[in-house]
Write an enzyme that holds these catalytic residues in place. Structure first.
Site, PDB file in Angstrom:
ATOM      1  N   HIS A  45       0.829  -1.275  -0.013  1.00 47.60           N
ATOM      2  CA  HIS A  45       0.143   0.028   0.214  1.00 47.60           C
ATOM      3  C   HIS A  45       0.937   1.174   0.063  1.00 47.60           C
ATOM      4  CE1 HIS A  45      -3.106  -2.632   2.281  1.00 47.60           C
ATOM      5  NE2 HIS A  45      -3.556  -2.536   1.050  1.00 47.60           N
TER       6      HIS A  45
ATOM      7  N   ARG B 247      -2.079  -6.298  -7.698  1.00 47.40           N
ATOM      8  CA  ARG B 247      -1.168  -7.257  -7.580  1.00 47.40           C
ATOM      9  C   ARG B 247      -1.126  -8.389  -8.567  1.00 47.40           C
ATOM     10  NH1 ARG B 247      -3.041  -8.965  -1.769  1.00 47.40           N
ATOM     11  NH2 ARG B 247      -4.882  -9.021  -3.030  1.00 47.40           N
TER      12      ARG B 247
ATOM     13  N   SER C 121      -3.159  -7.512   3.334  1.00 51.72           N
ATOM     14  CA  SER C 121      -3.743  -7.073   4.500  1.00 51.72           C
ATOM     15  C   SER C 121      -4.157  -8.573   5.260  1.00 51.72           C
ATOM     16  CB  SER C 121      -4.610  -6.250   4.746  1.00 51.72           C
ATOM     17  OG  SER C 121      -4.098  -4.806   4.584  1.00 51.72           O
TER      18      SER C 121
END
Length: 172
Positions: free
Chosen positions: A28, A102, A140
């Site tokens: 991020h 990603r 995350s």
């Protein structure tokens, strides 16, 4: 119909990078730093996330995001948001939404969201940015899982986030 990106009255080209950021990862951070090179200002929009059970409170996520971007004063603002991202963009004079992708799975989902957002607000463009190759495997969700199981996440998140994720000793 081709949408023309409008410049806000201030003349600044503002982008919004939104997410739950539970927690903010190095991926991020890489995306927000890349976006800060492309736009005059990036609003790091931390979602209130009523629909998700987050490990960190909104206040904690805002503090971690502010700490991670404190070396970009005037380039990145950290704000909470709730509701439709296009409404938030309108309120903040944004000309673009930044999305980090990603892999192809991310792209498929994000392309669909970008098309829907374009229907809601044709004047805001979506920009996809890839994090550095060595950060593309980080999510995350995986960071939270690894931290919960006592694994080392220091290469996936900043030092303050790693400390916040550290297992707390059991109380007797």
């Amino acid at each position: 119909m081709n949408a023309v990106l409008s410049t806000p009255a201030t003349g600044a080209r503002i982008a919004v990078y939104s997410g739950t950021f539970d927690p903010l990862t190095l991926g991020h951070e890489d995306v927000v730093r890349r976006a800060a090179q492309l736009f005059d200002e990036v609003v790091l929009a931390v979602a209130i996330a009523h629909h998700k059970k987050t490990r960190f409170s909104l206040k904690e996520r805002l503090e971690m995001a502010a700490e991670a971007t404190r070396d970009l004063p005037g380039r990145v603002r950290v704000l909470p948001f709730d509701g439709l991202i296009m409404d938030f963009c309108r309120q903040n004079g944004a000309v673009a939404v930044v999305r980090g992708i990603r892999n192809v799975t991310d792209f498929d989902y994000e392309a669909q969201m970008a098309a829907m957002n374009r229907k809601l607000h044709p004047g805001v463009e979506t920009v996809f940015l890839l994090p550095q190759a060595d950060l593309q495997c980080i999510s995350s969700t995986l960071v939270r899982e690894i931290a919960t199981l006592g694994g080392d996440v220091s290469g996936m998140v900043s030092a303050p986030v790693a400390r916040a994720l550290a297992p707390k000793p059991l109380q007797a």
